[in-house]
Design a protein around this motif. Structure first.
Motif, short mmCIF file in Angstrom:
data_model
loop_
_atom_site.label_atom_id
_atom_site.label_comp_id
_atom_site.label_asym_id
_atom_site.label_seq_id
_atom_site.Cartn_x
_atom_site.Cartn_y
_atom_site.Cartn_z
N GLY A 1 0.64 -1.18 -0.05
CA GLY A 1 0.07 -0.05 0.12
C GLY A 1 0.88 1.18 0.10
N VAL A 2 2.10 1.24 -0.68
CA VAL A 2 2.83 2.37 -0.82
C VAL A 2 3.34 2.60 -2.39
CG1 VAL A 2 3.75 2.11 1.54
CG2 VAL A 2 4.90 1.11 -0.26
N SER A 3 4.00 3.71 -2.54
CA SER A 3 4.27 3.93 -3.76
C SER A 3 5.69 3.17 -4.16
CB SER A 3 4.69 5.51 -4.14
OG SER A 3 6.01 5.95 -3.22
N GLN A 4 6.02 3.07 -5.31
CA GLN A 4 7.12 2.51 -5.88
C GLN A 4 8.61 3.22 -5.37
OE1 GLN A 4 7.34 1.46 -10.07
NE2 GLN A 4 9.64 1.13 -10.02
N MET A 5 8.31 4.44 -5.12
CA MET A 5 9.53 5.33 -4.71
C MET A 5 9.60 5.10 -3.03
SD MET A 5 10.15 9.42 -4.92
CE MET A 5 10.13 9.42 -6.81
N GLN A 6 8.43 4.83 -2.49
CA GLN A 6 8.50 4.50 -1.14
C GLN A 6 9.24 3.17 -0.74
OE1 GLN A 6 4.46 5.47 -0.22
NE2 GLN A 6 5.08 6.58 1.43
N VAL A 7 9.05 2.05 -1.66
CA VAL A 7 9.52 0.89 -1.64
C VAL A 7 10.93 0.87 -1.91
CG1 VAL A 7 9.47 -1.44 -2.97
CG2 VAL A 7 7.38 -0.45 -2.44
N SER A 8 11.52 1.66 -2.48
CA SER A 8 12.80 1.80 -2.91
C SER A 8 13.60 2.00 -1.77
CB SER A 8 13.24 2.76 -4.12
OG SER A 8 14.56 2.84 -4.26
N ARG A 9 12.88 3.13 -1.07
CA ARG A 9 13.53 3.87 0.22
C ARG A 9 13.48 2.90 1.47
NH1 ARG A 9 10.88 9.05 -1.14
NH2 ARG A 9 9.19 8.44 0.14
N LEU A 10 12.14 2.42 1.65
CA LEU A 10 12.25 1.21 2.74
C LEU A 10 13.24 0.06 2.52
CD1 LEU A 10 8.52 1.07 2.92
CD2 LEU A 10 9.77 1.98 4.47
N LEU A 11 13.35 -0.22 1.25
CA LEU A 11 14.11 -1.39 0.90
C LEU A 11 15.89 -1.00 1.12
CD1 LEU A 11 14.40 -4.21 -0.40
CD2 LEU A 11 14.53 -3.20 -2.71
N SER A 12 16.13 -0.18 0.91
CA SER A 12 17.29 0.65 1.00
C SER A 12 17.38 0.41 2.54
CB SER A 12 17.69 1.90 0.33
OG SER A 12 17.67 1.75 -0.71
N ALA A 13 16.79 1.12 3.37
CA ALA A 13 16.73 1.16 4.79
C ALA A 13 16.87 -0.18 5.36
CB ALA A 13 15.64 2.12 5.22
N ALA A 14 16.19 -1.15 4.90
CA ALA A 14 16.00 -2.40 5.45
C ALA A 14 17.46 -3.21 5.31
CB ALA A 14 14.82 -3.25 4.98
N LEU A 15 17.96 -3.08 4.01
CA LEU A 15 19.10 -3.66 3.70
C LEU A 15 20.48 -3.16 4.50
CD1 LEU A 15 18.77 -4.11 -0.23
CD2 LEU A 15 18.70 -5.91 1.52
N LYS A 16 20.28 -1.78 4.82
CA LYS A 16 21.16 -1.12 5.40
C LYS A 16 21.24 -1.61 7.12
CE LYS A 16 22.92 3.62 6.58
NZ LYS A 16 22.80 4.94 6.55
N ARG A 17 20.04 -1.79 7.54
CA ARG A 17 19.87 -2.35 8.92
C ARG A 17 20.26 -3.68 8.87
NH1 ARG A 17 14.55 -1.81 11.95
NH2 ARG A 17 16.00 -2.54 13.45
N LEU A 18 20.06 -4.58 7.90
CA LEU A 18 20.56 -5.97 8.10
C LEU A 18 22.08 -6.11 7.77
CD1 LEU A 18 19.38 -8.92 7.97
CD2 LEU A 18 19.22 -8.58 5.40
N ARG A 19 22.35 -5.11 6.95
CA ARG A 19 23.98 -5.25 6.76
C ARG A 19 24.74 -4.89 8.12
NH1 ARG A 19 23.97 -1.85 2.83
NH2 ARG A 19 23.80 -3.35 1.46
N ALA A 20 24.07 -4.01 8.76
CA ALA A 20 24.82 -3.67 9.94
C ALA A 20 24.57 -4.61 11.11
CB ALA A 20 24.22 -2.17 10.54
N GLN A 21 23.62 -5.37 11.01
CA GLN A 21 23.67 -6.35 12.14
C GLN A 21 24.42 -7.51 11.80
OE1 GLN A 21 21.49 -6.73 14.88
NE2 GLN A 21 20.56 -4.42 14.61
N LEU A 22 24.41 -7.69 10.52
CA LEU A 22 25.59 -8.90 10.22
C LEU A 22 27.12 -8.45 10.43
CD1 LEU A 22 23.98 -9.86 6.76
CD2 LEU A 22 24.10 -11.35 8.78
N LEU A 23 27.36 -7.36 10.13
CA LEU A 23 28.43 -6.72 10.42
C LEU A 23 28.93 -6.81 11.95
CD1 LEU A 23 28.86 -3.73 7.95
CD2 LEU A 23 30.14 -6.10 7.85
N ALA A 24 28.16 -6.42 12.70
CA ALA A 24 28.10 -6.47 14.24
C ALA A 24 28.40 -7.73 14.71
CB ALA A 24 26.62 -5.87 14.85
N ALA A 25 27.53 -8.84 14.16
CA ALA A 25 27.56 -10.25 14.43
C ALA A 25 28.94 -10.78 14.11
CB ALA A 25 26.56 -11.00 13.85
N ALA A 26 29.66 -10.19 12.88
CA ALA A 26 30.95 -10.88 12.50
C ALA A 26 31.94 -10.40 13.56
CB ALA A 26 30.98 -10.23 11.10
N ALA A 27 31.77 -9.21 13.83
CA ALA A 27 32.80 -8.48 14.74
C ALA A 27 32.84 -8.96 16.19
CB ALA A 27 32.42 -6.83 14.78
#
Length: 259
Positions: free
Chosen positions: A233-259
């Motif tokens: 129920g969001v626009s395609q532009m919002q999907v792009s922003r939400l996806l970037s933010a989710a991947l950034k959070r996921l990457r940060a969690q993985l890097l923290a776990a690796a550290a």
């Protein structure tokens, strides 16, 4: 079908010329037949090239398209039976178009999907364009499937099959200066796979339910952003922003776990 030549001012005279040549061909002896066929090919080359140019923009060089079309034209002249009384140009148009379509079906895929998906993909492209004008917006997969009388999952798979046209070399440089091979993770050790899987599960647990749904729709169901927006129920532009933010959070969690 001869209207395909209508963009050329002299198409009528060409058709008359071809008709005259085919009439002569019907009564020609063996020595004259080859010469007349050569003249028919030369007269119809602009027709073959014009059809080839309609297939531009699909990842094949113009010269290759023209070669396929001209080869099909020569074969059409060879097969044509003037004694039946049918005009040659419509027959040649159908032959050249058919050969170009077969060429794309059989020779231009890096990873070739099943034939039924190739055919469904072509039907979906035509239907999508028609619905786009009718609805004044991008049609959904369900709308395409309803018009095509096909399963939405099959339509989605057929549309994604376009990715099989081109393959990217693992050695090709990326904008960051690295190669794709350097960014592809290959895990041969089963223990490493288990560790990585557990780290990913843990990191996913830190995301919101909406973020997890977003990643599932994008990377498991492989939906395009437009369809993900319809689900959320969001626009395609919002999907792009939400996806970037989710991947950034996921990457940060993985890097923290690796550290």
């Amino acid at each position: 079908m001869t209207t395909l030549c209508a963009a050329e001012p002299h198409h009528a005279s060409r058709d008359d010329e071809v008709a005259s040549l085919t009439q002569r061909l019907a009564a020609a002896d063996a020595d004259e037949t080859e010469h007349l066929r050569h003249e028919i090919v030369e007269a119809c080359l602009p027709v073959a090239d014009g059809i080839a140019h309609r297939f531009r923009g699909r990842g094949v060089e113009d010269d290759d398209l023209e070669q396929v079309a001209r080869t099909a034209l020569v074969a059409a002249v060879t097969r044509f039976d003037p004694s039946l009384g049918h005009p040659f140009v419509p027959y040649a148009v159908l032959s050249v178009e058919g050969e170009l379509k077969r060429f794309f079906r059989d020779h231009t895929w890096a990873v070739r999907p099943p034939r039924r998906l190739q055919e469904l993909r072509l039907e979906a492209r035509v239907t999508e364009e028609s619905l786009r004008h009718e609805l004044a917006r991008e049609p959904t997969v369900d709308e395409l499937a309803e018009v095509l009388g096909a399963d939405p999952g099959d339509v989605r798979t057929a549309c994604r099959s376009s990715c099989g046209y081109h393959a990217v070399s693992l050695d090709a440089p990326s904008p960051t200066g690295t190669t794709l091979a350097e960014r592809v993770v290959v895990l041969d050790d089963p223990a490493e796979q288990v560790i990585t899987h557990q780290a990913l599960v843990s990191a996913m647990g830190e995301l919101t339910s909406r973020e997890r749904q977003l990643l599932h729709l994008r990377f498991v169901e492989e939906l395009p952003q437009r369809e993900i927006g319809d689900v959320l129920g969001v626009s395609q532009m919002q999907v792009s922003r939400l996806l970037s933010a989710a991947l950034k959070r996921l990457r940060a969690q993985l890097l923290a776990a690796a550290a």
